[in-house]
Design a protein around this motif. Structure first.
Motif: not given
Length: 853
Positions: A37, A39, A139, A141
């Motif tokens: 992930s 951010t 985000t 992912q």
């Protein structure tokens, strides 16, 4: 004995081999070992306010490994990053208000800049979320199941690769500028090269059916007005409008074009290669450009916001306009302002007098030209046409763009004068013929003035519509003042006489108001007498159908054209609906809307005259009990019908001056022409919403079973049509009615069954079982049903726009992943909404609680 021992050993080996294969087959395919992930915040490495997610080897060496870079060297690489929307334009960056796109960009710097990261150059070549920027703390992912998802800060899904359960082991950034998801054997599972936006890099193909769509501007990379498409008939460029207008045509002589590709054709040359069977595996180079060896690693071909195709040398310079020698500057639709003339690259003003020559742009208007009188759809008798010779239009390269073929110049002018939406008519003909082609472009954009006809082999005229009687409006105002004074004088004479006068006058004015409206409408539509329609329909003999406000009859005009005549049976109930339908349909034109030819307003008679749709309404096909009379529709036809409906609604909601909400979308109001193409009809219940309004409040209207839940609270947005469209799609794919009383009680309502199957991931059970072709295309049908579910969200704010629906149906947009499958009682939804708005808590009656859920 030896033979038996050998056979026994072979049998043991085969058994072991079989067990090995069996175990391998039962072992799950390797997926991402751990979810990854990123951010979008300051924790990511930053370059020019962009946050870096991944980089190739060259970019990583320059950015993160602190390797020494000489002052003479140039470092180029590729990165995947969160890129801020407008920082270049404003030269500012505020994280709290910034919006970001997920992009792949080419990075370049030299030793002169290193290690000052703010001076790195970034050139965007691909974007995942082009029309939906995200905020701080969004985000990206890579999930364990192999899907790559982009979610905004609030958790809403913005974009996905849709690669769940496809053996994804990891993600990497290639030095070619290709973002790749790969499996354990390093084979590509998904790549950004297969989903181009507005740019091609060397080695990337634009294949048939794909498009390059320009950006809005240099600073806004959302989809703009131009697109470039590879088709079997060539490489075609269009300006996006109600009906896309072609301005560029390449390789139309190539048989069965498959793709185009940017490739190096020598040590100093790069070219756009054409791939087609006739050229073999290597293709054929076209549109070549010479480039220096230094620039080669950073080259990319970008389809710009103005429709040009530019070869860039990294982010530093423009290397070459690939189309300069093939398309004159004036053939670009937006090179000048609307209605301006382009001549040898200069913008000229159309003079106010007919037959005059254009002048250099100067004067009063914002564009630099004196403004031409604006025309409206009222008082069409005061419109006239200014005539200009040697004026051409970029759409002439499209043989199918002409509104009328084989016509004369006077017919072309008349067609524009009677057409409310026509602003300019163009007539093109051969020198040795009086007949030619009539073009009615909308929008008009730039016109081309070519006095010497250097690029054209035909003569051409332009007729610009103008309003030639400005005194008319003043006279009307003066008349109203006089009338008001007269009425005031009557009131002063005596109150009783005044009331009597007002009563009689209001009654008379109501009738005159209707006639005045009809007189205005007759300027843009044919007005028939009642007797003419009696003759045309054989005294209303052949009934085609029946609706809430009247019946529809088949007819034939004197010149042989077949028509459909809608007769309002209840004038008291349907007068407003009649006017709404005439005013709405008479002023809009789209290939997926039934064309209104004319009307009759004579005494108590109110009739509408439409184009005849020989295959009737959609419900007669998808719910047909007569397979010999109406054979079942195959998947391809159903897909086309659904797409036709979606495009018609997208036009009504997003491309008209006012948003038009139909409010009665159902199969009975979808008509099919001779080729089974769908058109939307019956606008009697429509509602107009101004562009600055988000919603309107009105009385509930529509057909039970197709009504959106929010309509029970009398709140109307265009999303009510989206819901009704979802019901229609469900019926088309399932092949049965939403409400079917012939079914057992537990199966009578289709929608709850549909939503339950969707929640259980068993939508394949809902595909029309009576149609073998539909069963064969079950996977495509399931995707369409997911689009329907997206449209059927109980919260209208979660439903897509119809333009997004069109993109989803065409495979250019992913359906929202997290959908709500619950069906809310619309009466309770309305009550709850009213309580929220009024701040009250009214108890819900037991009778409502027992309603359908």
């Amino acid at each position: 004995m030896a033979i038996w021992t050998t056979l026994k050993a072979v049998m043991q080996f085969l058994i072991i081999l079989f067990l090995a294969f069996f175990v391998a087959a039962q072992t799950p395919t390797a997926q991402v070992s751990t979810p990854t992930s990123w951010t979008n915040n300051i924790s990511l490495p930053s370059v020019s306010y962009s946050r870096i997610i991944l980089s190739d080897g060259n970019a990583s060496a320059a950015l993160f490994e602190n390797k020494t870079i000489s002052s003479e060297s140039m470092v180029r690489g590729s990165v995947c990053a969160f890129y801020p929307v407008d920082y270049l334009k404003d030269d500012q960056f505020d994280p709290d208000s910034a919006r970001f796109f997920l992009v792949v960009a080419l990075l370049e710097t030299s030793g002169y800049n290193f290690p000052d990261l703010s001076n790195y150059g970034l050139s965007n070549i691909w974007s995942a979320n082009r029309n939906k920027p995200v905020r701080e703390n969004a985000t990206l992912q890579l999930l364990v199941d192999g899907n790559l998802e982009l979610r905004d800060a609030d958790g809403s899904l913005v974009w996905s690769t849709n690669t769940s359960n496809k053996s994804v082991a990891g993600m990497k950034m290639m030095d070619t500028g290709n973002l790749v998801l790969h499996d354990t054997n390093n084979n590509i599972v998904w790549q950004s090269f297969d989903h181009p936006t507005d740019t091609l890099v060397p080695g990337q193909k634009l294949v048939r059916g794909q498009k390059l769509v320009s950006s809005v501007s240099e600073y806004n990379i959302s989809e703009g007005n131009f697109y470039l498409s590879v088709t079997s008939h060539g490489l075609l460029g269009f300006y996006q409008a109600n009906v896309p207008q072609m301005y560029l045509k390449f390789f139309d002589h190539v048989w069965n074009l498959e793709s185009i590709e940017l490739k190096y054709s020598g040590s100093e040359d790069i070219a756009l290669y054409v791939n087609a069977p006739e050229f073999g595996a290597l293709g054929s180079p076209w549109l070549s450009a010479s480039v220096s060896v230094r620039s080669r690693p950073g080259l990319f071909l970008k389809f710009e916001s103005n429709g040009h195709l530019i070869l860039h040398d990294g982010s530093m310079t423009v290397a070459h306009n690939m189309l300069t020698s093939h398309i004159p500057e004036c053939d670009y639709p937006t090179i000048c302002n609307d209605y301006e003339f382009c001549s040898n690259g200069m913008c000229l003003c159309p003079p106010g007098l007919a037959q005059g020559e254009p002048e250099l742009a100067q004067g009063e208007s914002e564009s630099g030209c004196p403004a031409i009188n604006a025309t409206t759809c009222e008082n069409l008798e005061y419109h006239s046409l200014l005539t200009y010779q040697n004026v051409y239009h970029f759409s002439y390269i499209d043989d199918g763009a002409a509104a009328l073929k084989g016509t004369d110049i006077e017919s072309c002018k008349k067609e524009c004068l009677k057409n409310c939406s026509c602003k300019v008519a163009l007539f093109r003909h051969d020198y040795n013929s009086l007949l030619g082609d009539c073009f009615l472009p909308s929008p008009v954009l730039t016109l081309i003035y070519d006095e010497y006809r250097r690029r054209y082999y035909k003569s051409s005229y332009a007729f610009i519509k103008t309003l030639n009687n400005k005194e008319n409006g003043r006279g009307s105002s003066r008349s109203k003042i006089v009338a008001g004074s007269t009425i005031g004088a009557f009131f002063l004479v005596g109150l009783a006489i005044g009331f009597w006068f007002v009563f009689l006058r209001n009654k008379r004015e109501e009738e005159e108001y209707m006639e005045d409206n009809f007189d205005k409408l007759s300027g843009m539509l044919m007005r028939f007498t009642y007797q003419e329609l009696i003759v045309a329909t054989g005294d209303f003999k052949e009934k085609l159908g029946e609706g809430g406000f009247g019946s529809v009859f088949e007819g034939t005009l004197q010149k042989g054209d077949k028509i459909a005549v809608k007769r309002l049976d209840s004038i008291g109930q349907g007068k407003k609906e009649f006017l709404a339908e005439v005013e709405t349909i008479g002023s809009i034109h789209h290939v997926n809307l039934v064309r209104l030819i004319g009307f009759c307003a004579e005494k108590v008679h109110r009739l509408l005259v439409y184009e005849f749709m020989c295959n009737g309404s959609l419900d007669k096909w998808i719910f047909s009990k007569e397979p010999l009379l109406r054979p079942p529709l195959n998947w391809e036809i159903r897909m086309t019908i659904v797409l036709n409906i979606a495009k018609g609604l997208a036009y009504l909601h997003e491309e008209c001056r006012q948003r038009i909400v139909h409010l009665d979308i159902k199969p009975q109001n979808i008509l099919l022409d001779e080729e089974l193409r769908a058109k939307i009809s019956d606008f009697g219940l429509c509602k107009l919403i101004d562009r600055d309004q988000s919603q309107v409040v009105t009385t509930m209207r529509g057909t039970p079973g197709y009504l959106a839940p929010e309509l029970f609270s009398s709140v109307i947005t265009e999303k009510a049509d989206v819901y009704s469209f979802g019901i229609v799609v469900m019926e088309v794919v399932c092949g049965r009615k939403n409400m079917d009383r012939s079914q057992p009680e537990e199966c009578m309502h289709l929608l709850p069954i549909f939503m339950r199957k969707a929640e259980e991931d068993q939508l394949v059970d809902m595909v029309d079982r009576s149609n073998q072709d539909m069963q064969f295309h079950y996977s495509e049908a399931v995707q369409m049903m997911k689009v329907a579910i997206w449209c059927l969200q109980s919260d209208y704010k979660r439903r897509p726009s119809m333009s997004d629906v069109v993109k989803a149906l065409e495979g250019n947009l992913d359906v929202e992943a997290y959908l709500d499958y619950t069906i809310h009682n619309p009466i309770k939804v309305a009550a709850a909404r009213r309580e929220a708005e009024q701040g009250t808590a009214t108890p819900i009656l037991p009778s409502l609680l027992s309603g359908p859920r």
